[in-house]
Design an enzyme around this catalytic site. Structure first.
Site, PDB file in Angstrom:
ATOM      1  N   GLU A   1       0.724  -1.485   0.266  1.00 42.19           N
ATOM      2  CA  GLU A   1       0.542  -0.129   0.054  1.00 42.19           C
ATOM      3  C   GLU A   1       0.892   0.957   0.025  1.00 42.19           C
ATOM      4  O   GLU A   1       1.192   1.396   1.002  1.00 42.19           O
ATOM      5  CB  GLU A   1      -0.935   0.175   1.134  1.00 42.19           C
ATOM      6  CG  GLU A   1      -2.019   0.886   0.991  1.00 42.19           C
ATOM      7  CD  GLU A   1      -3.342   1.082   2.221  1.00 42.19           C
ATOM      8  OE1 GLU A   1      -3.970   1.993   2.697  1.00 42.19           O
ATOM      9  OE2 GLU A   1      -3.101   0.214   3.029  1.00 42.19           O
TER      10      GLU A   1
ATOM     11  N   LYS B   1      -8.938  -0.841   0.187  1.00 39.91           N
ATOM     12  CA  LYS B   1     -10.497  -0.830   1.399  1.00 39.91           C
ATOM     13  C   LYS B   1     -10.834  -2.096   0.697  1.00 39.91           C
ATOM     14  O   LYS B   1     -11.257  -2.322  -0.215  1.00 39.91           O
ATOM     15  CB  LYS B   1     -10.861   0.106   2.075  1.00 39.91           C
ATOM     16  CG  LYS B   1     -10.667   0.696   3.539  1.00 39.91           C
ATOM     17  CD  LYS B   1     -10.667  -0.443   4.070  1.00 39.91           C
ATOM     18  CE  LYS B   1      -9.682   0.577   5.311  1.00 39.91           C
ATOM     19  NZ  LYS B   1      -9.324  -0.898   6.418  1.00 39.91           N
TER      20      LYS B   1
END
Length: 438
Positions: free
Chosen positions: A234, A252
């Site tokens: 990420e 997410k």
């Protein structure tokens, strides 16, 4: 007063494997390896050691990145900011093991361009002679030895800090708080810890992760008695100082991979179509738009990509991309201060989510903080420290701690969220203890 390193000496040499070079430096002071998988998000890997300036210490909650504004850390600096340093205004929490902020400046560094298949030797100094000498030092690190063998699993155990039921109860409590209107989402984590066997080293974990499970923002960093191993996919922030462009890519939504190709593809399609996961992702996209707007020129923040599937060796993720153009006076420190901690690992509203997290978790330390590199132009690349283990050497033994979390929303089911954390920790667990159960 410390003089900034303003003079740069760079030259290109033939390609070699950054992991091989990093292995040769693994025990040196300040050993650093920012190891990319060489994919579309990870063109460069960086290897260095022997920093000439180090800052380790607590921060003031109102200005957590004040030390990064010092002239000596304006460029060529690697930093690690703990989650708790950014969350403290909401929580008051402080790790007993890890400092809030660690900074190290590297006069000599090697950059590995995975696309061009070249190694950039970089030296920095107060004048041309010092920069050239630093480049010669970096060139001396290059090795053409074979890739190190994959070591045996180095950890003796992988022990949960709390029973599974405690996590289910935490999820249920957050769902109830959401129903009561207290917040919209909170990222709740569970933790594991253990020790490495005699002779085991944190870099062994990095070597095991590199075997078919490398990530765009993999990292190994060792300073003194502390070490960090990260396999993060990420991106928190990418900031180009020359044009002011900033990008963030919050993750997410997660599904575990399946060995059967048909079922695996179906899982990816299910994730992309999931109303729950899309809503969870969208909340964080909105939060990151708001955070970036604190540093961006009005009207420049926009969502470039929404709800894309990113497939990794053990999981599928739902990822979105938000960009902006910062105001002319904004520095890397300003940008970090405006946005830290990352919204994807806190929740919405961020301040209240961090308070709820603190009600269920002890201090996180480096996990879900950020590891970042400030480049020679003052630009920034910062990862979110998920899929990360922190190590402390005490009495001759390396002890580690690692966590995995899940975003809890109104329709979250405690057992499903527990299983999501199990999927997320799988690669790191297997790197530590092998193919054993949790």
């Amino acid at each position: 007063m410390t003089v900034p390193l303003r003079v740069l000496h760079a030259r290109d040499l033939p390609w070699c494997d950054p992991l091989v070079v990093a292995a040769g430096l693994r025990d040196r002071d300040g050993a650093l390896a920012l190891l990319s998988d060489g994919g579309p998000l990870g063109r460069w890997s960086w290897v260095a050691c022997d920093p000439d300036r180090i800052h380790i210490g607590p921060v003031e909650p109102a200005h957590p990145f004040a030390a990064l504004r010092r002239p000596e850390f304006a460029t060529a600096t690697v930093g690690l900011v703990s989650y708790d340093a950014g969350a403290r205004p909401a929580t008051g929490a402080r790790s007993e093991v890890w400092p809030d902020l660690m900074l190290a400046r590297y006069p000599a560094m090697l950059g590995f361009d995975h696309q061009a298949r070249r190694v950039r030797v970089i030296g920095r100094g107060v004048d041309a002679a010092a920069a050239g000498a630093a480049a010669d030092v970096a060139a001396g690190w290059l090795q053409t030895t074979p890739r190190p063998p994959v070591p045996d699993a180095p950890a003796l155990a992988f022990t949960p800090e709390a029973p599974d039921q405690a996590y289910r109860a935490a999820v249920a409590d957050v769902v109830a708080r959401i129903a009561a209107g207290e917040l919209f989402q909170a990222n709740i984590a569970r933790a594991w810890r253990g020790t490495l066997a005699p002779g085991g080293e944190p870099f062994d974990v990095m070597l095991r992760l590199a075997r078919g499970r490398a990530a765009a923002y993999g990292a190994y960093w060792r300073l003194g008695s502390r070490a960090l191993v990260s396999n993060s996919p990420e991106l928190f922030l990418a900031f180009e100082a020359r044009n002011g462009r900033v990008e963030t890519r919050p993750i997410k939504g997660t599904r575990s991979r399946d060995a059967d190709a048909v079922r695996d593809a179906a899982l990816a399609r299910d994730l992309q179509a999931s109303a729950k996961d899309r809503a969870e992702n969208l909340m964080i996209v909105d939060l990151m738009r708001n955070d970036l707007s604190r540093a961006a020129r009005p009207g420049t923040v926009r969502v470039e990509r929404l709800f894309e599937i990113e497939t990794l060796p053990t999981v599928h993720h739902l990822v979105s991309t938000v960009t902006g153009v910062v105001r002319p006076e904004v520095s890397a420190a300003d940008l970090l201060e405006a946005t830290f901690p990352p919204g994807s690992i806190t929740g919405a509203p961020k301040h209240q989510a961090m308070k709820v997290i603190a009600a269920h978790e002890p201090p996180r330390g480096p996990w879900c903080g950020s590891l970042f590199l400030v480049d020679d132009e003052g630009g920034l690349t910062a990862s979110v420290l998920i899929r990360t283990a922190s190590f402390e050497r005490k009495d001759g033994v390396w002890r580690y701690r690692t966590l995995a979390g899940a975003g809890i929303v109104a329709d979250s089911e405690p057992e499903a969220e527990l299983q999501e954390t199990t999927a997320k920790i799988r690669a790191l667990r297997e790197a530590l203890i092998g193919d054993q159960g949790v």
